[in-house]
Design a protein around this motif. Structure first.
Motif, short mmCIF file in Angstrom:
data_model
loop_
_atom_site.label_atom_id
_atom_site.label_comp_id
_atom_site.label_asym_id
_atom_site.label_seq_id
_atom_site.Cartn_x
_atom_site.Cartn_y
_atom_site.Cartn_z
N ALA A 1 9.58 4.67 -5.12
CA ALA A 1 10.03 3.51 -4.32
C ALA A 1 9.00 3.08 -3.27
CB ALA A 1 11.35 3.86 -3.62
N ASP A 2 7.83 3.75 -3.24
CA ASP A 2 6.95 3.48 -2.10
C ASP A 2 6.17 2.17 -2.20
OD1 ASP A 2 5.67 4.87 -4.17
OD2 ASP A 2 4.30 5.93 -2.86
N ASN A 3 6.27 1.45 -3.33
CA ASN A 3 5.81 0.06 -3.39
C ASN A 3 6.99 -0.91 -3.28
OD1 ASN A 3 3.42 1.24 -5.56
ND2 ASN A 3 2.80 -0.08 -3.88
N GLY B 1 1.42 10.41 2.58
CA GLY B 1 2.82 10.39 2.11
C GLY B 1 2.98 9.99 0.66
N TYR B 2 2.42 10.81 -0.25
CA TYR B 2 2.55 10.51 -1.69
C TYR B 2 4.02 10.28 -2.07
CZ TYR B 2 2.19 11.23 -6.77
OH TYR B 2 2.26 11.09 -8.13
N ASP B 3 4.30 9.11 -2.57
CA ASP B 3 5.63 8.69 -3.04
C ASP B 3 6.67 8.52 -1.92
OD1 ASP B 3 4.89 8.45 -5.68
OD2 ASP B 3 6.04 10.17 -6.42
N VAL B 4 6.29 8.75 -0.64
CA VAL B 4 7.30 8.62 0.42
C VAL B 4 6.94 7.62 1.52
CG1 VAL B 4 8.17 10.96 0.01
CG2 VAL B 4 6.54 10.58 1.87
N GLY C 1 -2.06 3.32 -3.07
CA GLY C 1 -1.28 3.71 -4.25
C GLY C 1 -2.10 4.58 -5.16
N SER C 2 -2.13 4.22 -6.45
CA SER C 2 -2.88 5.04 -7.41
C SER C 2 -4.31 4.56 -7.58
CB SER C 2 -2.13 5.06 -8.74
OG SER C 2 -1.85 3.75 -9.15
N GLY C 3 -4.77 3.60 -6.73
CA GLY C 3 -6.14 3.12 -6.77
C GLY C 3 -6.37 2.15 -7.93
N VAL D 1 0.87 -1.18 0.00
CA VAL D 1 0.00 0.00 0.00
C VAL D 1 0.91 1.22 0.00
CG1 VAL D 1 -1.70 1.31 1.35
CG2 VAL D 1 -1.86 -1.19 1.22
N ALA D 2 0.96 1.92 -1.14
CA ALA D 2 1.81 3.11 -1.24
C ALA D 2 1.03 4.35 -0.82
CB ALA D 2 2.31 3.26 -2.67
N ASN D 3 1.76 5.33 -0.41
CA ASN D 3 1.28 6.69 -0.03
C ASN D 3 0.74 6.75 1.41
OD1 ASN D 3 1.86 7.36 -2.69
ND2 ASN D 3 -0.27 7.27 -3.36
N VAL D 4 0.01 5.69 1.83
CA VAL D 4 -0.62 5.67 3.17
C VAL D 4 -1.32 7.02 3.45
CG1 VAL D 4 -0.30 4.79 5.53
CG2 VAL D 4 1.40 4.25 3.80
N VAL E 1 -8.05 14.61 -6.06
CA VAL E 1 -8.10 14.46 -7.52
C VAL E 1 -8.43 13.01 -7.88
CG1 VAL E 1 -6.79 14.79 -9.65
CG2 VAL E 1 -6.30 16.23 -7.67
N ARG E 2 -7.74 12.09 -7.25
CA ARG E 2 -7.88 10.69 -7.68
C ARG E 2 -9.19 10.05 -7.23
NH1 ARG E 2 -1.91 8.04 -6.66
NH2 ARG E 2 -0.98 8.72 -8.63
N LYS E 3 -9.80 10.58 -6.19
CA LYS E 3 -11.01 9.89 -5.68
C LYS E 3 -12.14 9.87 -6.72
CE LYS E 3 -13.18 13.68 -3.21
NZ LYS E 3 -13.45 14.29 -1.92
N PRO F 1 -4.66 2.65 -14.60
CA PRO F 1 -3.21 2.53 -14.81
C PRO F 1 -2.47 3.61 -14.02
CG PRO F 1 -4.41 2.63 -16.91
CD PRO F 1 -5.37 2.99 -15.83
N THR F 2 -1.38 3.21 -13.37
CA THR F 2 -0.63 4.16 -12.53
C THR F 2 -0.18 5.38 -13.33
OG1 THR F 2 0.10 2.40 -11.08
CG2 THR F 2 1.42 4.40 -11.06
N MET F 3 0.28 5.14 -14.57
CA MET F 3 0.79 6.26 -15.36
C MET F 3 -0.29 7.33 -15.52
SD MET F 3 2.77 6.10 -18.98
CE MET F 3 3.87 4.77 -18.67
#
Ligand code: HSE
Length: 311
Positions: A139-141, A18-21, A260-262, A12-15, A233-235, A182-184
């Motif tokens: 690197a957060d994944n 912490g986007y990307d960290v 992450g990016s959902g 689980v990235a971002n938590v 934005v992503r929700k 897609p994450t991109m």
């Protein structure tokens, strides 16, 4: 030892804050990678199972084989190896699917070569795999999938990665609504500048999360799971996000956010029973809206990728 099977976990990235960290690993789902050494002098991708034919089959283009090729080049080895990848998690789900494959490949080949590199030293190779998969070497994944536990990337340049303590029993509810993001694409919609007031609140939350983890303060962890930058934005891409948040908190979750990016959403909970209640409630709600979902309940995986079998 000529052959090895490795499990590499979802993460689980971002938590939230912490986007990307920030990121943590779970126990399920995850990919399995089998690597067998041979005398061919080349790295081949012999099998991909569970991808419905969607992943690149050229060894240089597929994340799992590309990272193995780079790793062998780096250690100056001309070792031949055949790779089998068993995809056991969905694509574009926000669960770190490509990261798990890369990490599985790296842990497997490093083990077969006698572990010349530490897990931390494998991290840059896994990050390059991420760049290949989604265009960005975050690197957060990969860091939690490799190192286990909850991980903070304090800096990317130079790379400075810290493993944080996790309170005993902390449990994660994961709900993957069956839509693909897609994450991109999910990275391209994020604004590149943010108001100072939001930045101040966000770094306050990152500090709160770290403090909460160190002091076992579950309420502080929950309060810190607030994202003013990416989630707003992503929700919109995630079906019934706001209703799901309300239900998760009503069912006792400490905090709720996008994995992450959902589109997978996650809730941190003080124990497994609450995580189970949260996933059941969200699954039911999504079903009422006509959206299928897959749910997982997992404690934080402190070990990261693990060897299942040596042959
Ligand atoms: N931090 C990354 C993002 C994780 O949110 O785009 C991608 O899984």
């Amino acid at each position: 030892m000529q052959s090895i099977r490795v499990f590499a976990p979802a993460s689980v990235a971002n938590v939230s804050c912490g986007y990307d960290v920030l990121g943590f690993a779970v126990h399920q789902p995850g990919d399995e990678v089998v690597i067998s050494l041979n005398r061919s002098g080349i790295v081949s991708l012999d099998l991909i199972e569970g991808d419905e034919g969607r992943l690149p089959t050229e060894p240089e283009k597929n994340t799992v084989s590309a990272v193995v090729i780079n790793y062998l080049k780096h250690i100056g080895s001309k070792q031949g190896a055949g790779i089998k990848l068993y995809k056991k998690m969905p694509f574009g789900s926000g669960l770190g699917s490509s990261s798990a494959s890369a990490v599985g490949g790296l842990v497997a080949i490093n083990e077969l070569m006698g572990n010349p590199l530490s897990r931390m030293q494998l991290l840059p190779f896994a990050m390059e795999g991420e760049r290949l998969a989604c265009g960005n070497a975050h690197a957060d994944n990969v860091a939690p999938a490799l190192l286990g536990g909850m991980v903070l990337i304090r800096s990317y340049d130079p790379l400075d990665v810290i493993t944080l303590p996790v309170p005993a029993g902390l449990s994660c509810a994961l709900v993957y609504p069956h839509v693909e993001i897609p994450t991109m694409a999910a990275r391209q919609i994020i604004k590149t500048s943010i108001p100072m007031a939001n930045a101040i609140r966000q770094w306050g939350n990152v500090g709160g999360m770290v403090a909460g983890l160190y002091t076992n303060d579950l309420d502080l962890i929950g309060r810190s799971m607030e994202d003013l930058i990416v989630e707003p934005v992503r929700k919109m891409l995630i079906p019934h996000f706001t209703e799901m948040r309300k239900m998760a908190l009503e069912n006792g979750a400490l905090g709720f956010g996008i994995s992450g990016s959902g589109p997978t959403v996650f809730a941190l909970c003080s124990n497994r029973v609450i995580s189970g209640n949260v996933t059941a409630a969200l699954e039911k709600k999504l079903k009422e809206f006509g959206v299928g979902s897959t749910c997982y309940v997992s404690e934080i995986n402190r070990e990261g990728a693990s060897v299942l079998e040596k042959i």
